[in-house]
Design a protein around this motif. Structure first.
Motif, PDB file in Angstrom:
ATOM      1  N   SER A 117       0.838  -1.203   0.000  1.00  0.00           N
ATOM      2  CA  SER A 117       0.000   0.000   0.000  1.00  0.00           C
ATOM      3  C   SER A 117       0.875   1.255   0.000  1.00  0.00           C
ATOM      4  O   SER A 117       0.601   2.219  -0.728  1.00  0.00           O
ATOM      5  N   ALA A 118       1.933   1.229   0.804  1.00  0.00           N
ATOM      6  CA  ALA A 118       2.852   2.369   0.855  1.00  0.00           C
ATOM      7  C   ALA A 118       3.578   2.544  -0.472  1.00  0.00           C
ATOM      8  O   ALA A 118       3.850   3.672  -0.904  1.00  0.00           O
ATOM      9  N   GLN A 119       3.881   1.439  -1.131  1.00  0.00           N
ATOM     10  CA  GLN A 119       4.522   1.524  -2.444  1.00  0.00           C
ATOM     11  C   GLN A 119       3.616   2.238  -3.445  1.00  0.00           C
ATOM     12  O   GLN A 119       4.085   3.052  -4.253  1.00  0.00           O
ATOM     13  N   ARG A 120       2.325   1.949  -3.382  1.00  0.00           N
ATOM     14  CA  ARG A 120       1.389   2.636  -4.271  1.00  0.00           C
ATOM     15  C   ARG A 120       1.327   4.126  -3.962  1.00  0.00           C
ATOM     16  O   ARG A 120       1.157   4.951  -4.866  1.00  0.00           O
ATOM     17  N   GLU A 121       1.479   4.485  -2.681  1.00  0.00           N
ATOM     18  CA  GLU A 121       1.542   5.905  -2.313  1.00  0.00           C
ATOM     19  C   GLU A 121       2.736   6.573  -2.986  1.00  0.00           C
ATOM     20  O   GLU A 121       2.648   7.711  -3.463  1.00  0.00           O
ATOM     21  N   HIS A 150      14.663   3.868  -5.747  1.00  0.00           N
ATOM     22  CA  HIS A 150      14.824   3.342  -4.385  1.00  0.00           C
ATOM     23  C   HIS A 150      13.612   2.516  -3.961  1.00  0.00           C
ATOM     24  O   HIS A 150      13.768   1.487  -3.293  1.00  0.00           O
ATOM     25  N   ALA A 151      12.431   2.946  -4.349  1.00  0.00           N
ATOM     26  CA  ALA A 151      11.236   2.163  -4.044  1.00  0.00           C
ATOM     27  C   ALA A 151      11.330   0.784  -4.696  1.00  0.00           C
ATOM     28  O   ALA A 151      10.955  -0.233  -4.096  1.00  0.00           O
ATOM     29  N   ALA A 152      11.868   0.738  -5.913  1.00  0.00           N
ATOM     30  CA  ALA A 152      12.024  -0.537  -6.613  1.00  0.00           C
ATOM     31  C   ALA A 152      13.060  -1.423  -5.932  1.00  0.00           C
ATOM     32  O   ALA A 152      12.993  -2.655  -6.018  1.00  0.00           O
ATOM     33  N   ALA A 153      14.013  -0.806  -5.239  1.00  0.00           N
ATOM     34  CA  ALA A 153      15.031  -1.568  -4.523  1.00  0.00           C
ATOM     35  C   ALA A 153      14.498  -2.127  -3.205  1.00  0.00           C
ATOM     36  O   ALA A 153      15.068  -3.068  -2.646  1.00  0.00           O
ATOM     37  N   LEU A 154      13.395  -1.557  -2.722  1.00  0.00           N
ATOM     38  CA  LEU A 154      12.777  -2.027  -1.479  1.00  0.00           C
ATOM     39  C   LEU A 154      11.682  -3.053  -1.728  1.00  0.00           C
ATOM     40  O   LEU A 154      11.498  -3.986  -0.938  1.00  0.00           O
ATOM     41  N   VAL A 155      10.939  -2.863  -2.799  1.00  0.00           N
ATOM     42  CA  VAL A 155       9.817  -3.763  -3.117  1.00  0.00           C
ATOM     43  C   VAL A 155      10.027  -4.348  -4.503  1.00  0.00           C
ATOM     44  O   VAL A 155      10.012  -3.622  -5.495  1.00  0.00           O
ATOM     45  N   PHE A 156      10.233  -5.652  -4.562  1.00  0.00           N
ATOM     46  CA  PHE A 156      10.520  -6.343  -5.824  1.00  0.00           C
ATOM     47  C   PHE A 156      10.064  -7.791  -5.677  1.00  0.00           C
ATOM     48  O   PHE A 156       9.629  -8.216  -4.600  1.00  0.00           O
ATOM     49  N   PHE A 176      14.248  13.119   5.516  1.00  0.00           N
ATOM     50  CA  PHE A 176      13.164  13.492   4.610  1.00  0.00           C
ATOM     51  C   PHE A 176      11.768  13.407   5.216  1.00  0.00           C
ATOM     52  O   PHE A 176      10.829  13.987   4.682  1.00  0.00           O
ATOM     53  N   ALA A 177      11.618  12.659   6.307  1.00  0.00           N
ATOM     54  CA  ALA A 177      10.274  12.452   6.874  1.00  0.00           C
ATOM     55  C   ALA A 177      10.359  12.328   8.391  1.00  0.00           C
ATOM     56  O   ALA A 177       9.992  11.301   8.969  1.00  0.00           O
ATOM     57  N   GLN A 178      10.843  13.374   9.034  1.00  0.00           N
ATOM     58  CA  GLN A 178      11.070  13.345  10.484  1.00  0.00           C
ATOM     59  C   GLN A 178       9.815  12.993  11.271  1.00  0.00           C
ATOM     60  O   GLN A 178       9.894  12.386  12.340  1.00  0.00           O
ATOM     61  N   THR A 179       8.654  13.360  10.747  1.00  0.00           N
ATOM     62  CA  THR A 179       7.403  13.115  11.485  1.00  0.00           C
ATOM     63  C   THR A 179       7.105  11.629  11.651  1.00  0.00           C
ATOM     64  O   THR A 179       6.340  11.251  12.536  1.00  0.00           O
ATOM     65  N   LEU A 180       7.691  10.795  10.826  1.00  0.00           N
ATOM     66  CA  LEU A 180       7.463   9.352  10.929  1.00  0.00           C
ATOM     67  C   LEU A 180       8.286   8.722  12.046  1.00  0.00           C
ATOM     68  O   LEU A 180       7.961   7.635  12.521  1.00  0.00           O
ATOM     69  N   GLY A 181       9.342   9.403  12.467  1.00  0.00           N
ATOM     70  CA  GLY A 181      10.191   8.883  13.533  1.00  0.00           C
ATOM     71  C   GLY A 181      11.097   7.750  13.056  1.00  0.00           C
ATOM     72  O   GLY A 181      10.863   7.138  12.013  1.00  0.00           O
ATOM     73  N   THR A 182      12.141   7.486  13.822  1.00  0.00           N
ATOM     74  CA  THR A 182      13.069   6.409  13.505  1.00  0.00           C
ATOM     75  C   THR A 182      13.041   5.368  14.622  1.00  0.00           C
ATOM     76  O   THR A 182      12.645   5.673  15.745  1.00  0.00           O
ATOM     77  N   ARG A 237       7.124   2.043   6.672  1.00  0.00           N
ATOM     78  CA  ARG A 237       7.557   3.392   7.080  1.00  0.00           C
ATOM     79  C   ARG A 237       8.640   3.914   6.130  1.00  0.00           C
ATOM     80  O   ARG A 237       8.623   5.101   5.766  1.00  0.00           O
ATOM     81  N   PHE A 238       9.549   3.064   5.724  1.00  0.00           N
ATOM     82  CA  PHE A 238      10.592   3.493   4.790  1.00  0.00           C
ATOM     83  C   PHE A 238       9.975   3.964   3.474  1.00  0.00           C
ATOM     84  O   PHE A 238      10.431   4.943   2.872  1.00  0.00           O
ATOM     85  N   LEU A 239       8.936   3.278   3.025  1.00  0.00           N
ATOM     86  CA  LEU A 239       8.275   3.648   1.772  1.00  0.00           C
ATOM     87  C   LEU A 239       7.452   4.926   1.926  1.00  0.00           C
ATOM     88  O   LEU A 239       7.465   5.794   1.036  1.00  0.00           O
ATOM     89  N   ARG A 240       6.762   5.053   3.051  1.00  0.00           N
ATOM     90  CA  ARG A 240       5.992   6.285   3.269  1.00  0.00           C
ATOM     91  C   ARG A 240       6.927   7.491   3.321  1.00  0.00           C
ATOM     92  O   ARG A 240       6.560   8.594   2.888  1.00  0.00           O
ATOM     93  N   ALA A 241       8.124   7.282   3.829  1.00  0.00           N
ATOM     94  CA  ALA A 241       9.103   8.371   3.876  1.00  0.00           C
ATOM     95  C   ALA A 241       9.459   8.849   2.469  1.00  0.00           C
ATOM     96  O   ALA A 241       9.682  10.050   2.246  1.00  0.00           O
TER      97      ALA A 241
END
Length: 207
Positions: free
Chosen positions: A67-71, A94-100, A185-191, A117-121
């Motif tokens: 779902s995050a990949q589609r985002e 990078h998205a392609a390197a995470l989801v394949f 790039f997405a501090q609001t998501l937290g680490t 979370r990595f994808l939403r970032a």
């Protein structure tokens, strides 16, 4: 994935790997050293008891990641500015390197839960880059520095005899770079833990 069936098989394999890993840790046995029938049957019994729940957990995480990949795909498709061309290409790759095909088992079990979370970032990065392409480029440079350090460490390790400690450090650094992306790039998501370019550098200096 080539088919839903292929995805389901990958989810089942990842779940089985996690259950088996928990058994190995709890029992103090190595999976590649299971040779006795009684020990094997102990593992099988645990698998029958826990596999179904673990498959469900992995399936939920996988669905969230897809779902995050589609985002990410939507965010990239919505922006056509030439000023964002480099960012959009980097995000897409990078998205392609995470989801394949095969990503569920290829991603370490302890990192799979973080994948959505990595994808939403990445999607958030695209939205933020629209208002400040120059800031995005500056932050991207930090990520590039971290990736260069990792590549150099891998080259050093490749010239040395195999070592489990070095390999673990390289894997840890690879996923720390994902956390670095989130922090930049997405501090609001937290680490999931404290991360910085300096921390990654210190870790890789040991390799």
């Amino acid at each position: 994935y080539r088919s839903t069936e292929a995805l389901v098989v990958d989810i089942q394999l990842a779940a089985a790997r996690t259950v088996a890993g928990r058994w190995a840790t709890a029992s103090g046995r190595r999976l590649d050293e299971v040779r006795e029938r009684a020990v094997f049957e102990e593992l099988v019994a645990l698998m029958r008891q826990e596999l179904e729940d673990e498959v469900l957990r992995v399936a939920r995480t996988t669905a969230a990641a897809l779902s995050a990949q589609r985002e990410v795909e939507r965010a990239v498709a919505e922006h056509t500015s030439l000023a964002l061309l480099s960012t959009l290409q980097e995000v897409r790759e990078h998205a392609a390197a995470l989801v394949f095909d095969g990503f569920v088992t290829a991603t370490p079990a302890d990192q799979l839960t973080h994948l959505p979370r990595f994808l939403r970032a990445l999607a958030l990065r695209v939205d933020k880059a629209r208002s400040s392409p120059s800031r995005d480029a500056a932050l991207s440079y930090q990520v590039s520095q971290a990736e260069e350090m990792l590549a150099a460490a891998r080259a050093r390790a490749g010239a040395l005899p195999p070592d489990a400690g070095r390999e673990a450090a390289l894997v840890e650094a690879r996923w720390l770079i994902e956390e670095l992306r989130v922090s930049l790039f997405a501090q609001t998501l937290g680490t999931s833990r404290k991360v910085s370019l300096q921390r990654i550098g210190k870790l890789l200096a040991k390799v």
